[in-house]
Design a protein around this motif. Sequence first.
Motif, PDB file in Angstrom:
ATOM      1  N   ALA A  31      83.563 -87.005  37.837  1.00 29.20           N
ATOM      2  CA  ALA A  31      82.533 -86.045  38.240  1.00 29.20           C
ATOM      3  C   ALA A  31      82.647 -85.721  39.727  1.00 29.20           C
ATOM      4  O   ALA A  31      82.587 -84.547  40.122  1.00 29.20           O
ATOM      5  N   VAL A  32      82.822 -86.724  40.553  1.00 26.84           N
ATOM      6  CA  VAL A  32      82.942 -86.498  41.998  1.00 26.84           C
ATOM      7  C   VAL A  32      84.233 -85.748  42.309  1.00 26.84           C
ATOM      8  O   VAL A  32      84.239 -84.810  43.111  1.00 26.84           O
ATOM      9  N   ALA A  71      85.900 -83.669  40.432  1.00 21.37           N
ATOM     10  CA  ALA A  71      85.795 -82.268  40.001  1.00 21.37           C
ATOM     11  C   ALA A  71      84.875 -81.474  40.929  1.00 21.37           C
ATOM     12  O   ALA A  71      85.209 -80.352  41.327  1.00 21.37           O
ATOM     13  N   GLU A  72      83.747 -82.054  41.276  1.00 18.51           N
ATOM     14  CA  GLU A  72      82.771 -81.340  42.113  1.00 18.51           C
ATOM     15  C   GLU A  72      83.295 -81.119  43.530  1.00 18.51           C
ATOM     16  O   GLU A  72      83.054 -80.077  44.124  1.00 18.51           O
ATOM     17  N   ALA A  73      84.020 -82.088  44.062  1.00 14.55           N
ATOM     18  CA  ALA A  73      84.517 -81.985  45.433  1.00 14.55           C
ATOM     19  C   ALA A  73      85.916 -81.380  45.501  1.00 14.55           C
ATOM     20  O   ALA A  73      86.467 -81.237  46.593  1.00 14.55           O
ATOM     21  N   SER A  74      86.491 -81.038  44.362  1.00 13.41           N
ATOM     22  CA  SER A  74      87.849 -80.486  44.297  1.00 13.41           C
ATOM     23  C   SER A  74      88.834 -81.377  45.047  1.00 13.41           C
ATOM     24  O   SER A  74      89.565 -80.939  45.934  1.00 13.41           O
ATOM     25  N   PRO A  93      75.712 -87.511  44.711  1.00 15.85           N
ATOM     26  CA  PRO A  93      75.517 -86.609  45.855  1.00 15.85           C
ATOM     27  C   PRO A  93      75.883 -87.264  47.191  1.00 15.85           C
ATOM     28  O   PRO A  93      76.415 -86.607  48.086  1.00 15.85           O
ATOM     29  N   LEU A 123      79.619 -87.068  47.491  1.00 12.98           N
ATOM     30  CA  LEU A 123      80.024 -85.693  47.800  1.00 12.98           C
ATOM     31  C   LEU A 123      79.765 -85.371  49.267  1.00 12.98           C
ATOM     32  O   LEU A 123      80.595 -84.730  49.929  1.00 12.98           O
TER      33      LEU A 123
END
Length: 86
Positions: A30-31, A33-36, A69, A72
């Motif tokens: 998840a991290v 993917a979200e932070a690319s 979060p 991120l």
Amino acid sequence: MKHTPKRPPAGKTSKTTAFSNRLGQTYIDAVAAEASTDRETAAAALLAVTHGRAALRRQGIAPTGDIIPAALDLIENARREGVLND
């Protein structure tokens, strides 16, 4: 009589440990993917956040918020400061 917890056979993983491992992998994915970013960077950020939260707990401070979060934010701050160039 002393209670001894039931252990899985040698070479096997308990159901609790297996669940925890899968949950950890989900957080890392998840991290990432979200932070690319790659999984290694995501895992390092999550590890740093969880160690920081543990240090706060040892000092009697109850950390608030979720770790995703926070991880991120850590990655974003590292990029902004030029520490992370991915």
